[in-house]
Design a protein around this motif. Structure first.
Motif, mmCIF file in Angstrom:
data_model
loop_
_atom_site.group_PDB
_atom_site.id
_atom_site.type_symbol
_atom_site.label_atom_id
_atom_site.label_comp_id
_atom_site.label_asym_id
_atom_site.label_seq_id
_atom_site.Cartn_x
_atom_site.Cartn_y
_atom_site.Cartn_z
ATOM 1 N N ASP A 115 -23.677 59.212 43.312
ATOM 2 C CA ASP A 115 -23.710 57.974 42.601
ATOM 3 C C ASP A 115 -24.272 56.845 43.722
ATOM 4 O O ASP A 115 -24.119 57.183 44.728
ATOM 5 C CB ASP A 115 -22.386 57.288 41.966
ATOM 6 C CG ASP A 115 -21.082 57.208 42.789
ATOM 7 O OD1 ASP A 115 -21.675 57.025 43.905
ATOM 8 O OD2 ASP A 115 -20.234 57.268 42.313
ATOM 9 N N THR A 120 -22.769 65.839 44.025
ATOM 10 C CA THR A 120 -22.781 67.114 43.220
ATOM 11 C C THR A 120 -23.988 67.853 43.820
ATOM 12 O O THR A 120 -25.027 67.346 44.168
ATOM 13 C CB THR A 120 -23.393 66.946 41.913
ATOM 14 O OG1 THR A 120 -22.231 66.131 41.191
ATOM 15 C CG2 THR A 120 -23.465 68.334 41.216
ATOM 16 N N GLU A 149 -20.554 58.075 45.980
ATOM 17 C CA GLU A 149 -19.566 58.884 45.901
ATOM 18 C C GLU A 149 -19.645 60.035 44.804
ATOM 19 O O GLU A 149 -20.926 60.073 44.407
ATOM 20 C CB GLU A 149 -18.505 58.051 45.132
ATOM 21 C CG GLU A 149 -18.143 56.646 45.908
ATOM 22 C CD GLU A 149 -17.374 57.393 47.112
ATOM 23 O OE1 GLU A 149 -16.694 58.412 47.436
ATOM 24 O OE2 GLU A 149 -17.361 56.448 48.369
ATOM 25 N N THR A 150 -18.857 60.957 44.655
ATOM 26 C CA THR A 150 -19.111 61.845 43.553
ATOM 27 C C THR A 150 -20.202 62.646 43.845
ATOM 28 O O THR A 150 -21.008 62.943 42.880
ATOM 29 C CB THR A 150 -18.775 61.415 42.228
ATOM 30 O OG1 THR A 150 -19.827 60.524 42.005
ATOM 31 C CG2 THR A 150 -17.545 60.692 42.021
#
Length: 693
Positions: free
Chosen positions: A382, A389, A386-387
């Motif tokens: 993001d 993938t 963060e986060t």
């Protein structure tokens, strides 16, 4: 699990150049894989940002690069050599909902640095052309079979007349504009200068960096940032700056750009500056003791409120963000440029990992990252980093069946014996597969180039490090003083002393690793390329600790290097703060050739014949001195290769180079039952067929 080998390079895919679609739901990128010993296949792929299986988007015809989405996302532009009789790249556009790609340009100077206009109807690009090309309109259209003549004789009227592996031959980089359907092409720049980094401010304004109007642009960092009004054809000088590699990012009338202090510029950290609507300049990285990564230049988010950029950062690559929507300066109006009150924030950094390209969308960042356990894949996170993938696992099948070792980080003292503590350096140790702590292994020491570069556990050296470990060597590499990523003081610690300071740090790391019972302190080997080649040659001229060495594409004689290299002659002027006519004896004392008569270590010298960054002449001199003094040595010359052999050379040459390093070391390693390479047939034990000289 199978051991990793040099020949496995043919099986490894490389990922680069991520670009998010306007909606942020897809990411285009380039995947490159060796197709044979001399060629690569490089095609554009598209991955779903949610993690669905990526798809190849272009045909495997030629080398594709620079994928760029149109503003509406309905088309994808890219650069390709497909259909070309030579390596000239042309511009292609393909519909994203299906259909064939159409060639948009056929120009003499090739195409690069492409940028869509906000209206989606035009594309800016850069090509290299001569005055004769423009007079004959070959810069607008040329027959595919046209072959430019090689000058004979070649007359040189420039300070820098060749670079990397190519002669300039009167060519200059100029900016052009072409309609997306290829029906109309026009010249944007015609000045007697090199131009770069076209970036759009709005539908009618194109910002371009070009050489400043100085007596000798080759001898100067001075750069102009100009705004071109495409309706009138007029250009306005917005700002003058200094930088080695211009990197622009525009948002309306605000332009972000890289800046390098011209005072000893090769040792200075590159900063990020911002020119606002009122022509006020802000220093966005004044509070950040890091240098901008040359290939991770500034990128605006779609709203134009924040700038993202990348830096080397203590053995990893970091992505940073600075909010520039409100340009609130500090209380120092006399300072120019003004430091920004808001400090950059680090939004992404994975320990020891390298980032090679990124792009920013509305709510996410796409980036290519390599780590110790894979040589590079596509990721999204993001906007805050963060986060994350992982969208690709392009080498999954290979990694599932091969033994990949995890490096161990070490920190060691860099005390140079002076009155003050020089601090600590960071390094890594990689052990062989099925490592037995009760056994004793030889140590292979790797030294990076630059000299102001930085190594991680990944990046372009991943395969070489893992191959050496698979061949039974404990591998050690580090970021000694002079390296980027640890602040300005660390980077500038080798001023006027490339040899002793770096050697002190490398040997301190070697001593730390050699204390381990699993390392045979009497079986030490060393190699490195570019500045690492310089340092390999320097080390074997100063110590007999190493059983054998392999010096690659090195700088061996600073005096001849000054006259034969490309822009890198500035390393002599800036890092050593002198010139050959001012201190010839000093530069000779700082050169490995000045001490080569002291070398006793068996030393293999590897060099590319078309390397114009570190021309082969000084390698020949170094090799001849070794031979004249009875040292076991051999010179291996790679034809049709430049300074980037280890990173982007012909696949067969990349494999051959690594195999020769291993074979040379093996011949002097006590735990190996093979004779030295000089006592074997020239190609014995190698998978390729490159002859040695």
């Amino acid at each position: 699990m199978e051991p990793i080998s040099a020949a496995d390079f043919h099986e490894l895919a490389q990922v680069s150049t991520p670009r998010l679609s306007p909606e942020g739901d897809r990411v285009a990128y380039v995947q490159r894989t060796p197709s044979d010993d001399s060629e690569y296949e490089a095609t554009v792929h598209v991955a779903d940002a949610t993690g669905d299986e990526p798809q190849r988007f272009t045909l495997s015809e030629g080398i594709d690069s620079e994928p760029r989405w149109s503003p509406s996302g309905d088309r994808l532009a890219f650069v390709s050599t497909r259909g070309a009789a030579d390596d000239r790249q042309q511009l292609w556009v393909v519909p994203t909902d299906g259909g064939e790609a159409a060639q948009v340009t056929s120009v003499v100077g090739g195409v690069g640095q492409i940028a869509w206009a906000p209206d989606g109807e035009r594309i800016a690009f850069v090509q290299q052309v001569t005055d004769a090309d423009r007079e004959a309109d070959r810069d607008l259209e040329v027959e595919p079979e046209f072959e430019p003549e090689t000058p004979d004789p070649r007359v040189v009227d420039r300070t820098v007349y060749r670079t990397a592996e190519q002669y300039r031959d009167g060519r200059q980089s100029q900016v052009y504009l072409v309609t997306a359907d290829g029906t109309e092409i026009q010249r944007v720049t015609t000045a007697d200068s090199d131009h770069a980094s076209p970036t759009w401010g709005d539908d009618d304004t194109l910002y371009v960096a070009r050489d400043a109007d100085v007596a000798d642009p080759d001898d100067s960092l001075a750069t102009e940032i100009r705004a071109y009004d495409l309706d009138s054809g007029d250009s306005v000088l917005r700002h003058e700056t200094t930088t080695f590699q211009p990197a622009l990012a525009a948002s309306g009338r605000r332009v972000a750009f890289s800046y390098t202090d011209p005072e000893q510029g090769t040792m200075a950290q590159t900063e990020l500056h911002l020119l606002d609507e009122t022509d006020t300049v802000y220093d966005l990285t004044a509070a950040l003791d890091r240098t901008l990564a040359a290939d991770l230049g500034p990128t605006w988010d779609p709203d134009g409120g924040a700038l993202y950029f990348g830096t080397p950062d203590e053995g990893a690559t970091a992505l940073w963000r600075v909010h520039a929507a409100d340009l609130a300066a500090t209380d120092s109006p006399e300072a120019e440029p003004r430091p920004l009150a808001v400090e950059p924030e680090r939004v992404r950094r994975d320990e020891w990992s390298a980032i090679d390209g990124f792009d920013v969308g509305d709510d996410r960042v796409a980036y290519v990252q390599s780590s110790w356990d894979h040589p590079g894949d596509l990721f999204v996170a993001d906007a805050d980093g963060e986060t994350a993938t992982r969208l690709t696992e392009c080498n999954a099948d290979y990694l599932d069946t091969h033994a990949v070792q995890e490096p161990e980080e070490i920190r060691f003292s860099a005390d140079d014996g002076g009155e003050t503590d020089a601090g600590t350096c960071q390094g890594w140790v990689l052990t062989p597969p099925e490592f037995d702590p009760e056994a004793s292994y030889p140590l292979a020491v790797e030294v990076h180039g630059g000299p102001h570069a930085m190594w991680t556990t990944s990046g372009t050296m991943w395969h070489e490090f893992q191959t050496l470990a698979a061949n039974g060597y404990v591998v050690f590499w580090s970021n000694p003083r002079g390296s980027a990523g640890y602040g300005e003081a660390h980077m500038q610690a080798i001023e006027r002393d490339w040899g002793a300071v770096t050697a002190s740090d490398v040997l301190a790391g070697v001593a730390t690793v050699a204390e381990r019972p699993s390392v045979d302190e009497d079986q030490l080997f060393v190699t490195g390329g570019s500045f690492g080649g310089y340092m390999t040659a320097w080390l074997v001229s100063q110590t007999d600790q190493f059983e054998a060495a392999v010096s690659q594409r090195g700088v061996y004689d600073l005096l001849s290097f000054y006259g034969s290299t490309d822009w890198a002659y500035k390393l002599v002027e800036d890092d050593f703060d002198t010139t050959p006519w001012e201190e010839p004896a000093f530069l000779q004392a700082q050169s490995p050739t000045g001490h080569a008569h002291e070398v006793e270590t068996p030393t293999l010298v590897l060099h590319s014949e078309d390397d114009y960054r570190t021309p082969i002449c000084s390698a020949e001199l170094f090799h001849r001195i070794l031979r004249k003094h009875g040292v076991d040595t051999r010179l291996v010359r790679y034809p049709d290769e430049g300074h980037e052999l280890s990173r982007s050379g012909q696949p067969g040459h990349v494999v051959d180079r690594i195999e020769r390093i291993v074979r040379w070391f093996d011949g002097y390693a006590a735990d190996r039952s093979v004779p030295p390479a000089l006592e074997r047939e020239p190609d014995a034990g190698l998978t390729g067929s490159v002859d040695e000289e």
